[in-house]
Design a protein around this motif. Structure first.
Motif, PDB file in Angstrom:
ATOM      1  N   THR A 110       0.840  -1.193   0.000  1.00 41.54           N
ATOM      2  CA  THR A 110       0.000   0.000   0.000  1.00 41.54           C
ATOM      3  C   THR A 110       0.870   1.236   0.000  1.00 41.54           C
ATOM      4  O   THR A 110       2.059   1.184   0.352  1.00 41.54           O
ATOM      5  CB  THR A 110      -0.924   0.048   1.235  1.00 41.54           C
ATOM      6  N   THR A 112       0.714   3.715   2.044  1.00 41.86           N
ATOM      7  CA  THR A 112       1.136   4.013   3.417  1.00 41.86           C
ATOM      8  C   THR A 112       2.354   3.195   3.809  1.00 41.86           C
ATOM      9  O   THR A 112       3.295   3.714   4.423  1.00 41.86           O
ATOM     10  CB  THR A 112      -0.016   3.730   4.399  1.00 41.86           C
ATOM     11  N   ARG A 113       2.350   1.918   3.442  1.00 41.41           N
ATOM     12  CA  ARG A 113       3.494   1.065   3.776  1.00 41.41           C
ATOM     13  C   ARG A 113       4.732   1.469   2.997  1.00 41.41           C
ATOM     14  O   ARG A 113       5.850   1.400   3.513  1.00 41.41           O
ATOM     15  CB  ARG A 113       3.127  -0.397   3.533  1.00 41.41           C
ATOM     16  N   TYR A 115       5.349   4.516   1.984  1.00 44.56           N
ATOM     17  CA  TYR A 115       5.796   5.759   2.632  1.00 44.56           C
ATOM     18  C   TYR A 115       6.543   5.455   3.933  1.00 44.56           C
ATOM     19  O   TYR A 115       7.634   6.002   4.170  1.00 44.56           O
ATOM     20  CB  TYR A 115       4.597   6.658   2.924  1.00 44.56           C
ATOM     21  N   ASN A 116       5.988   4.584   4.765  1.00 43.75           N
ATOM     22  CA  ASN A 116       6.641   4.269   6.044  1.00 43.75           C
ATOM     23  C   ASN A 116       8.002   3.626   5.840  1.00 43.75           C
ATOM     24  O   ASN A 116       8.914   3.807   6.657  1.00 43.75           O
ATOM     25  CB  ASN A 116       5.747   3.342   6.875  1.00 43.75           C
ATOM     26  N   SER A 222      -0.107   9.629  -3.529  1.00 44.68           N
ATOM     27  CA  SER A 222      -0.157   8.320  -4.176  1.00 44.68           C
ATOM     28  C   SER A 222      -0.976   8.416  -5.451  1.00 44.68           C
ATOM     29  O   SER A 222      -2.163   8.775  -5.407  1.00 44.68           O
ATOM     30  CB  SER A 222      -0.776   7.286  -3.230  1.00 44.68           C
TER      31      SER A 222
END
Length: 229
Positions: A110, A112-113, A115-116, A222
């Motif tokens: 994803t 978010t993942r 990005y993290n 994204s």
């Protein structure tokens, strides 16, 4: 005294190096794997036969082989100190591998993942950097690679390199990521053009293009989440 019978002089069917290359290490016996390490036997006795003799004395148990001393190994004709040390080093590596947990590949499925995972790498970079994240079919990261640094455009980012890296890694999915040191999350026209070019190349190669994520220090953009992929 005759010359040592090295692996290079064996018939093609008996060469364990080539067998490993063509069929994988699982296809080789313990004696064949050890023969690759010692490289040669003695006149009339191949390296595989020599290692079969030593393994027979160990009841064909690699743990028992690893407990042998250098002196015990060098009692065998054709095993000098260097070969004995090589055998024991291989046994020790096998033991250490068994003690270590398997590496867990991060899930980057994803935005978010992604990005993290990438934010700690890019948060303090003061120029644009372009990275690719290569994944298997379960969204697990195989590898990440920086492709370009500086002004990011379709010219500076070679699409062929991206596809080559994906193919060499046997990746079925890929995502790309770059930072905006300015802090702006708005994609540029060059960002859009580059995204479309990568998307077209992935379609041609049947690689799933998951996302293009733009990273700033604290937020991300994204293409996938914005419905643009």
């Amino acid at each position: 005294m005759g010359d040592k019978l090295t692996i290079a002089h064996w018939s093609e069917d008996d060469q364990p190096r080539e067998k490993l290359r063509d069929k994988g290490p699982q296809a080789l016996s313990n004696a064949e794997l050890l023969a690759i390490l010692i490289g040669s036997g003695t006149p009339g006795v191949s390296a595989v036969e020599l290692m079969q003799q030593i393994l027979n004395e160990c009841n064909n148990n690699l743990n028992t082989l690893g407990k042998m001393s250098i002196r015990e190994l060098t009692n065998h004709k054709g095993i000098g100190e260097a070969k004995a040390i090589t055998i024991l080093a291989a046994c020790e590596l096998g033991k250490r591998r068994q003690l270590e947990a398997a590496e867990v590949r991060p899930d980057t499925g994803t935005a978010t993942r992604i990005y993290n995972h990438m934010h700690p790498i890019l948060q303090d970079v003061d120029v644009e950097e372009f990275w690719i994240l290569l994944m298997n079919q379960n969204y697990r990261l195989i590898k990440k690679t920086r492709i370009a640094r500086g002004g990011i455009s379709e010219v500076s980012v070679d699409i062929r390199i991206i596809i080559r890296e994906a193919v060499l890694a046997n990746a079925t999915m890929l995502a790309v990521c770059h930072n905006h040191p300015s802090g702006s999350l708005r994609p540029s026209r060059m960002d859009d053009d580059l995204t479309h070019a990568i998307q077209n190349a992935c379609k041609l190669m049947r690689i799933h293009f998951l996302d293009h994520v733009i990273v700033t220090d604290g937020a991300y953009y994204s293409y996938h989440e914005e419905g643009r992929l």
